[in-house]
Each structure stands twice: as C-alpha cells, then as structure tokens.
Design a protein around this motif. Sequence first.
Motif, PDB file in Angstrom:
ATOM      1  N   ASP A 150      -3.355   8.679  -6.061  1.00  0.00           N
ATOM      2  CA  ASP A 150      -3.322   7.811  -7.239  1.00  0.00           C
ATOM      3  C   ASP A 150      -2.213   6.790  -6.988  1.00  0.00           C
ATOM      4  O   ASP A 150      -1.023   7.088  -7.148  1.00  0.00           O
ATOM      5  N   LEU A 151      -2.596   5.581  -6.582  1.00  0.00           N
ATOM      6  CA  LEU A 151      -1.607   4.586  -6.182  1.00  0.00           C
ATOM      7  C   LEU A 151      -0.736   4.149  -7.352  1.00  0.00           C
ATOM      8  O   LEU A 151       0.454   3.840  -7.169  1.00  0.00           O
ATOM      9  N   ALA A 152      -1.283   4.141  -8.551  1.00  0.00           N
ATOM     10  CA  ALA A 152      -0.489   3.777  -9.719  1.00  0.00           C
ATOM     11  C   ALA A 152       0.593   4.826  -9.971  1.00  0.00           C
ATOM     12  O   ALA A 152       1.758   4.493 -10.251  1.00  0.00           O
ATOM     13  N   ALA A 153       0.215   6.102  -9.871  1.00  0.00           N
ATOM     14  CA  ALA A 153       1.201   7.173 -10.049  1.00  0.00           C
ATOM     15  C   ALA A 153       2.237   7.131  -8.942  1.00  0.00           C
ATOM     16  O   ALA A 153       3.434   7.380  -9.172  1.00  0.00           O
ATOM     17  N   LEU A 154       1.800   6.805  -7.737  1.00  0.00           N
ATOM     18  CA  LEU A 154       2.722   6.733  -6.610  1.00  0.00           C
ATOM     19  C   LEU A 154       3.727   5.588  -6.799  1.00  0.00           C
ATOM     20  O   LEU A 154       4.935   5.765  -6.575  1.00  0.00           O
ATOM     21  N   GLU A 155       3.233   4.427  -7.242  1.00  0.00           N
ATOM     22  CA  GLU A 155       4.156   3.307  -7.469  1.00  0.00           C
ATOM     23  C   GLU A 155       5.165   3.638  -8.555  1.00  0.00           C
ATOM     24  O   GLU A 155       6.349   3.310  -8.448  1.00  0.00           O
ATOM     25  N   LYS A 156       4.715   4.304  -9.602  1.00  0.00           N
ATOM     26  CA  LYS A 156       5.631   4.686 -10.679  1.00  0.00           C
ATOM     27  C   LYS A 156       6.728   5.623 -10.147  1.00  0.00           C
ATOM     28  O   LYS A 156       7.903   5.479 -10.481  1.00  0.00           O
ATOM     29  N   ALA A 157       6.331   6.560  -9.286  1.00  0.00           N
ATOM     30  CA  ALA A 157       7.308   7.485  -8.706  1.00  0.00           C
ATOM     31  C   ALA A 157       8.262   6.754  -7.763  1.00  0.00           C
ATOM     32  O   ALA A 157       9.471   7.040  -7.742  1.00  0.00           O
ATOM     33  N   VAL A 191      -0.484   2.548   0.706  1.00  0.00           N
ATOM     34  CA  VAL A 191       0.742   3.356   0.645  1.00  0.00           C
ATOM     35  C   VAL A 191       1.865   2.657   1.399  1.00  0.00           C
ATOM     36  O   VAL A 191       3.002   2.547   0.908  1.00  0.00           O
ATOM     37  N   ALA A 192       1.574   2.179   2.604  1.00  0.00           N
ATOM     38  CA  ALA A 192       2.592   1.503   3.407  1.00  0.00           C
ATOM     39  C   ALA A 192       3.116   0.253   2.714  1.00  0.00           C
ATOM     40  O   ALA A 192       4.321  -0.040   2.755  1.00  0.00           O
ATOM     41  N   ALA A 193       2.217  -0.486   2.063  1.00  0.00           N
ATOM     42  CA  ALA A 193       2.646  -1.683   1.344  1.00  0.00           C
ATOM     43  C   ALA A 193       3.571  -1.321   0.190  1.00  0.00           C
ATOM     44  O   ALA A 193       4.609  -1.985  -0.032  1.00  0.00           O
ATOM     45  N   LEU A 194       3.235  -0.278  -0.564  1.00  0.00           N
ATOM     46  CA  LEU A 194       4.101   0.167  -1.657  1.00  0.00           C
ATOM     47  C   LEU A 194       5.442   0.649  -1.128  1.00  0.00           C
ATOM     48  O   LEU A 194       6.503   0.328  -1.698  1.00  0.00           O
ATOM     49  N   VAL A 202       8.515   6.734   4.648  1.00  0.00           N
ATOM     50  CA  VAL A 202       7.394   7.667   4.659  1.00  0.00           C
ATOM     51  C   VAL A 202       7.552   8.654   5.817  1.00  0.00           C
ATOM     52  O   VAL A 202       7.771   8.256   6.969  1.00  0.00           O
ATOM     53  N   VAL A 203       7.455   9.947   5.480  1.00  0.00           N
ATOM     54  CA  VAL A 203       7.408  11.024   6.466  1.00  0.00           C
ATOM     55  C   VAL A 203       6.077  11.730   6.272  1.00  0.00           C
ATOM     56  O   VAL A 203       5.825  12.307   5.208  1.00  0.00           O
TER      57      VAL A 203
END
Length: 401
Positions: A150-157, A191-194, A202-203
Amino acid sequence: MDISPNDHHPLRRLSLDQLRRRTSMKWRTHPEDVLPLWVAEMDVPLAGPVARALTEAIAVGDTGYPAGDAYAEALADFARARWGWDGLVVERASVVPDVMLGVVEMLRLVTEPGDSVIVNCPVYPPFYQFVTHMGRRVVEAPLGPDLRLDLAALEKAFARSTTGGGRAAYLLCSPHNPTGTVHTAEELTAVAALAGRYGVRVVADEIHAPLVTAEAAFVPYLSVPGGENGLALMSASKGWNLAGLKAALALAGPEAADDLARMPEEVSHGPSHLGVIAHTAALREGGPWLDAVLGDLADNRRLLAGLLDEHLPEIRYRPAPGTYLAWLDCRKLGLGDDPSAAFLARGRVALSAGPDFGTGGQGHVRLNLATTPEVLTEAVRRMAEAVGARPRPRSETSLTG
C-alpha cells in the motif's frame, strides 16, 4: 543439466516415518502426534548436487574457514540466468552468517539506536524481534486489502519516521512472508522513488527469491530505477532447504558500496564453510531440483485450495506465486485472535500464529505448504475436525501420528 532420478518430485519422496527421524526444530518442537506445518523447513531430501559437494568436502577434511568469492559468483550467475539481472557485482557482495543477522548489520550501517525501521505488516515475526532488540523502533505500514504493498500507507510511514530530520530504514520483505506476494517492478520502482523523496534507506530481505513461479517474475530491488543506494540480503537457504548450513550474502547497489565497505570484518567470520560450499553448489547445479520443487509447490497450492473449499470453506486463502507459505484467514471460524491454538490443541496440527506477524495477523494462521500431499491432506482433515466440520468420506486411509 540433467536432473537425477532421485531428485524428481522432491516433495513426494519422504514418508512421515522418515520425516519424524529428523532432529530439527520443525520435527522436535511438538510431540509425535502433531503434524508440523509451521516453521519454514521443507520436507524434502537434500538436492543431489548439494549432497555431493558436502560429501566431497568432508571426505577431504575441508571443514575450515570460508574463503573466496565462489558463493557471490554463483549467485551472480544464477541471478543472470534466472532473473535476467546483470547487476550483482561480486565486489559489492559480502558473506554474512544468515539473512537476519545480515539485516541487523545492514541496519546498523544506515540507522542509529532510536531510529525508525518501517515494515509491511503482517510480516515475518523476527523483523519485530531483531529490530527491537537492536534498539530501533518498528513503524508499521500495513499491506492493502489485496495483500500487496500500500504505497499510500508506506508514504505516510516514511513521512512520520523522518519528521524532524530523523533517519529511517525500510525493511522490505520480497517476496513477502507470510502472504507469498511477489512485488512487481512497477511497485518496487515506486518504493524506490518514495524512499529517495524521504531519505529512507531500503534493506531488502530477498531470501525467498528462488521460490517464485516463472509467471510471476521475481524482481531484485537493486535492479529497479532508484534502487542504486539500496542494500539487500540473498541466500540459497530457503530455496534448497539449507537453514542448518549457515551462509548468506549482503549486497549493495552502486551508491551503497561505501556503506557495505563499513561492515565490520568480523561479521564474515560467522558463516559456515560447509554452508558456503552447499549454497554455492545449489546455485551452480541445483536449478533442475529447484524447478522440481516449484512444480510440487504449484501442485500443493492447488491441492490446498481444493481441500479448503471442500472441508473448510469458511477459511479464505489466496494462492500466491511466491514462497512455500499459505496465509489463511480463519476469522469466520470464530476461533479468536489466534486460531493456531485451537488447531494444535484439538486437531494436533502445528501452524504459525497470525498475531505474531503484527497488525493484520489476528484471526489468521500461516501454513507451510512444503510437505507431502498426504501430510497436507491429513492436516486439513484434522483442522476441519478441530472446528466440528463434517468432511466428506475419504477412500484413502488417514495418516496416524
């Protein structure tokens, strides 16, 4: 390369009596009347090329310390042939004891105590344990309802974790454990862009990378645009059932080479020399055996889906193309947050408890598909009996404890 006759259908070769002779965690944690479908061990004989390499090493007493780049070179060739990836550079690879200890060392390179590490829950329980024990703070970014990122949830985190200039890392599970989701190139590029936008390192834990169907196409994180400053861990451990032969590789993108170079030299003392020999042989010569395992796993996914539809239709299961794990939604059975307790107590089937996987795990269990069709069939029959379901009459004889 021809496959040995003994390596055909690895998941159909061992009887329950043979499996119970094993002394590993999977088979010794519970009493003998329990069918163990929990921890990530496969019920397979050792791949022929691996067995030969180990036998030859022991015959000449080659049991000293590991040396050289054979493991990294083998993985680079495997990645090129299997995934079309030419970006695994041996000079940006370092041998580590295993994937999770490698994760710890990587996170130490890019974060400090008190920093945040983002994970996609529900996720492999040691992510929580290891991160917490090293003094970092776990921040959850739940998967979406479709069990994908969920890219939106990932950006929020990411935003929450870097507020005020704090450092953060994202511990990516790829393919995802426990759902079996295989992330696409488009998802990983996003993901990489965020990560670049928020300065998050990122690991990627890619231990299940070999266990992906050809149709799904595993994509290494370091191969996507923007992944140049990423770090990753790979191993032959899961693909060839080598957990007891410790070895893994830490990999760096071109912009993370200096980070990897800062890894303490003593970390390379932990891997087993026999482990390195075994993993190298698996990657060099174990492709046909791995393909046979993947075929058996595809059969087991279909078998499990059919068994659940027949005996436990209340359980929701989405067959996924990665790993040998099945994530089962048991909430309609009314067994509470941890259905695994009822399946163990009443059905004598050991599954992994959903709540251990973090938010989103309540009411779920993880089932290990990497067993024989007979054991899988008996396990579902027992699970149905445990909740009072009435399975249809079976012509075959049930397994006994």
